[in-house]
Design an enzyme around this catalytic site. Sequence first.
Site, PDB file in Angstrom:
ATOM      1  N   ASP A 150     -58.469-102.732  32.828  1.00 45.34           N
ATOM      2  CA  ASP A 150     -59.497-103.004  31.823  1.00 45.34           C
ATOM      3  C   ASP A 150     -59.116-102.512  30.426  1.00 45.34           C
ATOM      4  OD1 ASP A 150     -61.176-104.202  33.671  1.00 45.34           O
ATOM      5  OD2 ASP A 150     -62.292-102.360  34.093  1.00 45.34           O
ATOM      6  N   LYS A 157     -67.664-102.409  28.583  1.00 40.29           N
ATOM      7  CA  LYS A 157     -67.551-103.823  28.930  1.00 40.29           C
ATOM      8  C   LYS A 157     -68.500-104.136  30.078  1.00 40.29           C
ATOM      9  CE  LYS A 157     -65.424-103.673  33.122  1.00 40.29           C
ATOM     10  NZ  LYS A 157     -65.997-104.258  34.372  1.00 40.29           N
TER      11      LYS A 157
END
Length: 303
Positions: free
Chosen positions: A142, A12
């Site tokens: 996350d 990401k």
Amino acid sequence: MTGPLTVRAAAKINLLLGVGAPRPDGFHTLVTVYQAVSLYDDLVVEAPADLSVETEVAHYIDASHLPAAGDNIVDRAAAALAAHHGRPAGAQVRIDKSIPIAGGLAGGSADGAAALVALDRLHGFGTSDDDLLALAAGLGSDVPFALVGGTALGEGHGELVTPVPDTGTWWWVVVPAADGMSTPAVYRHYDELCPDAPAVPDPPDPLLAALGSGDPRQLAAALHNDLEQAAFDLRPDLAALVTEGVAAGALRGLVSGSGPTCVFLCESAEHARSVAGTLRTARDERVVLVAHGPVAGAHVVDA
């Protein structure tokens, strides 16, 4: 099933990171927009058994930065699934790691998400999506996004994830640093630099509008990271790298998350390869990767 089963999860980057003032519990309220990009870890599981984890890394990754045996997020994912279902969730696990370690790209989170999906499928648990997301949040802020993928709004500590419309294809040059950074140190310095930060960051409306436009120049103008100045102060080499990337032709460069990885938005695949080539030529030992997004979250690629 006995496997082998392969689950792929993506790195990401943060297109936007707004950071609120520290709360009484010491955490910060975040407003972020994540994007999953085409740098992947593959997790292969087979033969339900006592849990074992081995990791093979890409040539540009220093294996000495891997967690100690028994301390991998995969171990914690297996334990969380086992506790949730009341029965063992072991397997022989191999991680083929291509996401740089300790670079702010959430490679560990990707492995945690992949482990939840792979072990759930291997053991036939049939865990609901809502329960998988809850288990993911327990593994790290996350990890829920690593399950969801695509482009998404993250709130709370980043673990409250809402997909956002994004029909564009965005091309990035990704430059991880050889040395990691302390995330707590970056946040502490941010607090010193921004003592009057609001309790809750502003909503990311300009960034979301830029995504909807499909225009890379509009997106470049909307990229933002509240932690960037703190990261630059602690690591002036990152500021120099961002300047170098823009000079090489990138539309915009910024630190992703708390760093130290820097990402550079480009107009197209060809443009990204050109910028990457210039950055590689400038320093032969530098790792420079090209990726596009958004891509899918953790998913089975081989059953």
